[in-house]
Design a protein around this motif. Sequence first.
Motif, PDB file in Angstrom:
ATOM      1  N   ARG A  46       0.866  -1.221  -0.025  1.00  0.00           N
ATOM      2  CA  ARG A  46      -0.040   0.109   0.035  1.00  0.00           C
ATOM      3  C   ARG A  46       0.819   1.335  -0.214  1.00  0.00           C
ATOM      4  N   ARG A  66       7.328  -7.229  -6.065  1.00  0.00           N
ATOM      5  CA  ARG A  66       7.298  -8.241  -5.205  1.00  0.00           C
ATOM      6  C   ARG A  66       8.572  -8.810  -4.742  1.00  0.00           C
ATOM      7  N   ARG A  96     -14.836  -4.682   6.132  1.00  0.00           N
ATOM      8  CA  ARG A  96     -14.104  -3.676   5.172  1.00  0.00           C
ATOM      9  C   ARG A  96     -14.802  -2.296   5.195  1.00  0.00           C
ATOM     10  N   ASP A 145      -5.856 -10.590  -6.793  1.00  0.00           N
ATOM     11  CA  ASP A 145      -4.766 -11.147  -5.926  1.00  0.00           C
ATOM     12  C   ASP A 145      -4.755 -12.964  -6.084  1.00  0.00           C
TER      13      ASP A 145
HETATM   14  O1  CDP Z   1      -7.414  -4.531   3.236  1.00  0.00           O
HETATM   15  P1  CDP Z   1      -6.481  -5.966   3.302  1.00  0.00           P
HETATM   16  O2  CDP Z   1      -6.129  -6.182   4.720  1.00  0.00           O
HETATM   17  O3  CDP Z   1      -7.311  -7.009   2.767  1.00  0.00           O
HETATM   18  O4  CDP Z   1      -5.335  -5.935   2.639  1.00  0.00           O
HETATM   19  P2  CDP Z   1      -3.711  -5.656   2.896  1.00  0.00           P
HETATM   20  O5  CDP Z   1      -3.092  -7.030   3.673  1.00  0.00           O
HETATM   21  O6  CDP Z   1      -3.631  -4.326   3.350  1.00  0.00           O
HETATM   22  O7  CDP Z   1      -3.190  -5.790   1.360  1.00  0.00           O
HETATM   23  C1  CDP Z   1      -3.455  -4.944   0.411  1.00  0.00           C
HETATM   24  C2  CDP Z   1      -3.138  -5.553  -0.807  1.00  0.00           C
HETATM   25  O8  CDP Z   1      -1.569  -5.686  -1.181  1.00  0.00           O
HETATM   26  C3  CDP Z   1      -3.849  -6.980  -1.370  1.00  0.00           C
HETATM   27  O9  CDP Z   1      -4.975  -6.652  -2.089  1.00  0.00           O
HETATM   28  C4  CDP Z   1      -2.790  -7.568  -2.245  1.00  0.00           C
HETATM   29  O10 CDP Z   1      -2.986  -6.895  -3.795  1.00  0.00           O
HETATM   30  C5  CDP Z   1      -1.538  -6.724  -1.918  1.00  0.00           C
HETATM   31  N1  CDP Z   1      -0.837  -7.837  -0.960  1.00  0.00           N
HETATM   32  C6  CDP Z   1      -0.025  -8.584  -1.598  1.00  0.00           C
HETATM   33  O11 CDP Z   1       0.015  -8.713  -2.862  1.00  0.00           O
HETATM   34  N2  CDP Z   1       1.013  -9.722  -1.115  1.00  0.00           N
HETATM   35  C7  CDP Z   1       1.079  -9.498   0.271  1.00  0.00           C
HETATM   36  N3  CDP Z   1       2.039 -10.123   1.015  1.00  0.00           N
HETATM   37  C8  CDP Z   1       0.201  -8.351   1.041  1.00  0.00           C
HETATM   38  C9  CDP Z   1      -0.638  -7.499   0.269  1.00  0.00           C
END
Ligand code: CDP
Length: 209
Positions: A39, A103, A153, A168
């Motif tokens: 983010r 990544r 959310r 994702d």
């Molecule tokens: O809001 P939420 O907790 O679902 O998402 P987050 O953990 O804040 O992650 C936001 C976005 O980052 C996800 O929708 C993925 O696109 C990406 N992400 C990822 O690709 N790999 C990770 N290890 C963590 C997050």
Amino acid sequence: MTSDIIAIDGPAGSGKSTVAREVAERLGWSMLDTGAMYRAVTYEAIRQGLDPHDDDAVARLAQSCEIRTRPRVSINGRDVHDQIRSDAVNVAVSVVAANPEVRAAMVARQRAVAETEPGGLVVEGRDITTVVFPDARLKIYLTASLDERARRRGEEGQASVERRDRADSSRVASPLRQAHDAYVLDTTGLSVDQVVEEIVRCLQSTTSN
Ligand code: CDP
């Protein structure tokens, strides 16, 4: 490197951040929110006027920026803690996170955190159990019904949650998936305390084996 890692993956709104924070607190361990890293890069890309689809430009940013997630999220010294959950970031983050070079840069940083962590570490994200720390002491896949996850959310809304999940799970680079040896925990209808309790119980069972 710490050998005490709890890796937690799961879709949007499955409760990863809240649960990871509470588990870490209970155990006196540290916590790493890897979503906050993706983010922060996304926020900074937008701020710099980059097109999130411009893979090369966003990769250069990801490779060269300085990110902190604790105690607050910052990138290149700018506190972005309260900005990284905006609609603009929700829309673009799955695009940025699908970029293989972004990544690679984030995974290297996440492993570096574990290298220097003297105590235990709870790490949560989408590829932690499958790619970043496949040998973690405990691997958890958290999930919940779409209704429940969208409710958690709040303002983001069900359509955005569904769209991020689809992106994702279907991307080529490290898609979200259940590790074959992860403990799957459906948190629908469970309180945070119940989930934390279950994870701590699982951890204790790894100790006694
Ligand atoms: O809001 P939420 O907790 O679902 O998402 P987050 O953990 O804040 O992650 C936001 C976005 O980052 C996800 O929708 C993925 O696109 C990406 N992400 C990822 O690709 N790999 C990770 N290890 C963590 C997050």
